[in-house]
Scaffold this active site. Structure first.
Site, PDB file in Angstrom:
ATOM      1  N   GLU A   1       0.829  48.480  14.274  1.00 38.28           N
ATOM      2  CA  GLU A   1       0.197  47.496  15.157  1.00 38.28           C
ATOM      3  C   GLU A   1       1.048  46.235  15.302  1.00 38.28           C
ATOM      4  O   GLU A   1       1.205  45.723  16.404  1.00 38.28           O
ATOM      5  CB  GLU A   1      -1.195  47.106  14.638  1.00 38.28           C
TER       6      GLU A   1
ATOM      7  N   ASP B   1      -4.888  41.081  21.671  1.00 40.60           N
ATOM      8  CA  ASP B   1      -4.919  41.559  20.289  1.00 40.60           C
ATOM      9  C   ASP B   1      -4.176  40.536  19.436  1.00 40.60           C
ATOM     10  O   ASP B   1      -3.081  40.106  19.797  1.00 40.60           O
ATOM     11  CB  ASP B   1      -4.241  42.924  20.169  1.00 40.60           C
TER      12      ASP B   1
END
Length: 148
Positions: free
Chosen positions: A53, A71
């Site tokens: 990520e 995000d």
């Protein structure tokens, strides 16, 4: 005078730099914060997820133009559902925190929010990177030689 300007610039740039965790340092931090086996998710799963990520970068941010969300942080937690950035339309803020809290070098709040995410019915599957890179794989290398 020039020396003061240079010093000021160096201090300013140091204050906005991200902390990028080393793999084992990150694994140990997660373990200290109760993430090993939390809701059935192994420590190796969490380490794999964060590597894919954010590459363990506390300042990682990625904008999603489709729903105008972002995000945030080491776990790439989304502003549509989990935090408030003041910009995302129809945001839920299920973690009850500002998204800026997910960008801190101290990842305690990010860990607490990740725990909240994994308690949701989707669990760890909420993270696309986990599904693509970690699910049903041998993840032992993510915690090998870390003393955890």
């Amino acid at each position: 005078m020039k020396a003061l300007l240079v010093l000021g610039f160096l201090l300013l740039s140091a204050s906005v730099q991200a902390k990028i965790y080393e793999r084992c340092q990150f694994a140990r931090t997660l373990k200290r914060n109760g993430m090993s086996g939390y809701y059935g998710v192994s420590l190796a799963d969490w380490v794999c997820l964060a590597q894919h990520e954010s590459n363990y970068n506390t300042q990682a941010r990625n904008y999603n133009p489709g729903d105008q969300s972002t995000d945030y942080g080491i776990f790439q937690i989304n502003s549509r559902y989990w935090c408030n950035d003041g910009k995302t339309p129809r945001a839920k803020n299920a973690c009850g925190i500002p998204c800026s809290a997910l960008l801190q070098d101290d990842i305690t709040q990010a860990i607490q929010c990740a725990k909240r995410v994994v308690r949701d019915p989707q669990g760890i599957r909420a993270w696309v990177a986990w599904q693509r890179h970690c699910k049903n794989r041998d993840l032992s290398g993510y915690i090998r030689n870390c003393g955890v």
